[in-house]
Write a protein that holds these residues in place. Structure first.
Motif, short mmCIF file in Angstrom:
data_model
loop_
_atom_site.label_atom_id
_atom_site.label_comp_id
_atom_site.label_asym_id
_atom_site.label_seq_id
_atom_site.Cartn_x
_atom_site.Cartn_y
_atom_site.Cartn_z
N ALA A 5 11.34 11.52 38.32
CA ALA A 5 10.39 11.56 37.20
C ALA A 5 10.14 10.17 36.62
O ALA A 5 9.03 9.83 36.21
CB ALA A 5 10.92 12.51 36.12
N SER A 6 11.19 9.35 36.63
CA SER A 6 11.06 8.06 35.96
C SER A 6 10.36 7.00 36.83
O SER A 6 10.20 5.86 36.40
CB SER A 6 12.44 7.55 35.54
N GLN A 7 9.92 7.41 38.02
CA GLN A 7 9.34 6.43 38.94
C GLN A 7 8.02 5.83 38.42
O GLN A 7 7.82 4.63 38.46
CB GLN A 7 9.07 7.13 40.26
N TYR A 8 7.14 6.70 37.94
CA TYR A 8 5.81 6.23 37.52
C TYR A 8 5.45 6.88 36.18
O TYR A 8 4.57 7.73 36.10
CB TYR A 8 4.81 6.57 38.63
N PRO A 9 6.18 6.48 35.14
CA PRO A 9 5.95 7.12 33.85
C PRO A 9 4.71 6.59 33.14
O PRO A 9 4.37 5.42 33.28
CB PRO A 9 7.20 6.75 33.05
N TRP A 10 4.05 7.48 32.42
CA TRP A 10 2.94 7.10 31.55
C TRP A 10 3.34 7.43 30.12
O TRP A 10 3.84 8.54 29.86
CB TRP A 10 1.65 7.86 31.91
N VAL A 11 3.13 6.49 29.23
CA VAL A 11 3.44 6.71 27.82
C VAL A 11 2.11 6.85 27.09
O VAL A 11 1.26 5.95 27.15
CB VAL A 11 4.25 5.54 27.23
N ILE A 12 1.92 7.98 26.44
CA ILE A 12 0.64 8.25 25.78
C ILE A 12 0.81 8.11 24.27
O ILE A 12 1.70 8.71 23.67
CB ILE A 12 0.14 9.65 26.18
N VAL A 13 -0.02 7.26 23.68
CA VAL A 13 0.08 6.96 22.25
C VAL A 13 -1.23 7.37 21.57
O VAL A 13 -2.26 6.70 21.74
CB VAL A 13 0.31 5.45 22.01
N PRO A 14 -1.23 8.48 20.82
CA PRO A 14 -2.46 8.86 20.12
C PRO A 14 -2.61 7.99 18.88
O PRO A 14 -1.63 7.70 18.19
CB PRO A 14 -2.21 10.32 19.72
N THR A 15 -3.83 7.54 18.60
CA THR A 15 -4.00 6.69 17.42
C THR A 15 -5.22 7.08 16.60
O THR A 15 -6.28 7.42 17.15
CB THR A 15 -4.16 5.20 17.80
N TYR A 16 -5.05 7.00 15.31
CA TYR A 16 -6.18 7.03 14.39
C TYR A 16 -5.86 6.04 13.27
O TYR A 16 -4.90 6.25 12.53
CB TYR A 16 -6.44 8.44 13.85
N ASN A 17 -6.60 4.95 13.21
CA ASN A 17 -6.35 3.88 12.24
C ASN A 17 -4.92 3.37 12.26
O ASN A 17 -4.18 3.45 11.28
CB ASN A 17 -6.71 4.35 10.82
N GLU A 18 -4.54 2.83 13.41
CA GLU A 18 -3.20 2.26 13.56
C GLU A 18 -3.28 0.77 13.89
O GLU A 18 -2.39 0.23 14.55
CB GLU A 18 -2.40 3.00 14.64
#
Ligand SMILES: Nc1nc2c(ncn2[C@@H]2O[C@H](COP(=O)(O)OP(=O)(O)OP(=O)(O)O)[C@@H](O)[C@H]2O)c(=O)[nH]1
Ligand SMILES: [Mg+2]
Length: 265
Positions: A5-18
């Motif tokens: 699982a850790s081979q190709y991780p994507w980190v998703i960061v939702p933003t509104y006025n950050e």
């Protein structure tokens, strides 16, 4: 050897006025998990959050931005981010807030949990070793009671089902029909945990210290809490009353209640 699982991780960061947090948090994520692609999902923040990420992405192929037309809630942002990450071949999908409430240095432990066979690894405030700092007593109480309620109604053995710091194994996420996931706020996190457990995947919790946001302003609203409570109530009753699970009865009831919530807010 198979993929981990850790081979190709994507980190998703939702933003509104950050804008005041985004560059620092992306840097901290890249440092914590150098193999990760960071995808910022921005709902056309008026403060220019997406433009900042776009400039950064020009010099770093592991940083991307997904621009959405308007503020549509956390759940919708994550659904769009998950689709993009899965179609790019992500092996793990990590959720993290942009406001430094979650420490990126914990991410490798969440990914280890997936490598050990969990379908979902949650950064938990409410297991031994976890804690919350800087939140008002009222917010803490709502969060704790809400979590107790969700686990009793849904029959899931998760202490922090509303937590927004977590990692999904890609194959577990692929089995969920994202178009059918309906909640937007905290309810989105609860709904996803419920679906993962219904599919028979193991859910683990890793203790974290949650911090109040570092900068910028909150998007929390009472509607988000009411939505989550309403959904847990209907799903919980449906588990016990088969009549409600027939056809589209449950969905029609939820549609109806959502309209009522919107009208009264
Ligand atoms: N794309 C998108 N992101 C959102 C939306 N609402 C909140 N977010 C982001 O989701 C994350 C969590 O939202 P927060 O406002 O921090 O909510 P919270 O953690 O419950 O409340 P505070 O920490 O008190 O502000 C942050 O990174 C927000 O910028 C939205 O409608 N669309
Ligand atoms: Mg926050």
């Amino acid at each position: 050897m198979g993929r981990t699982a850790s081979q190709y991780p994507w980190v998703i960061v939702p933003t509104y006025n950050e804008a005041s947090n985004i560059l620092d948090i992306v840097e901290a994520i890249r440092k914590a998990v150098p193999a990760a692609t960071v995808l910022v999902v921005d709902d056309s923040s008026p403060d220019g959050t997406a433009d900042l990420v776009e400039s950064l992405s020009k010099g770093d192929q592991f940083v991307r931005v997904l621009r959405r037309p308007g503020k549509a809630g956390l759940g919708a942002a994550y659904r769009a981010g998950f689709r993009e990450a899965l179609s790019a071949g992500a092996t793990a999908l990590v959720e993290i807030d942009a406001d430094f409430s979650h420490d990126p240095a914990v991410m490798p432990r969440l990914l280890d949990g997936l490598d050990d066979g969990a379908g979902l690894a949650i950064g938990s405030r409410y297991i031994s070793g976890g804690s919350s700092e800087g939140l008002s007593a009222l917010r803490l109480l709502i969060s704790r009671l809400g979590n107790r309620y969700a686990s009793i109604m849904l029959g899931i053995d998760v202490r922090d089902a509303t937590a927004g710091f977590r990692a999904y194994e890609a194959d577990a996420l692929k089995m969920i029909d994202l178009d059918q996931v309906r909640a937007d706020g905290y309810g989105f996190q609860v709904e996803m945990a419920y679906l993962v457990s219904q599919l028979g995947f193991r859910i683990i919790e890793v203790p974290i210290t949650f911090h109040d946001r570092r900068a910028g302003s909150s998007k929390m609203s009472s509607d988000i809490v009411i939505e989550a409570m309403m959904l847990c109530t209907i799903w919980g009753i449906s588990r016990r009353v088969p009549w409600l699970r027939q056809g589209s009865r449950q969905d029609r009831l939820i549609d109806h209640l959502e309209k009522l919530i919107r009208r009264s807010s």
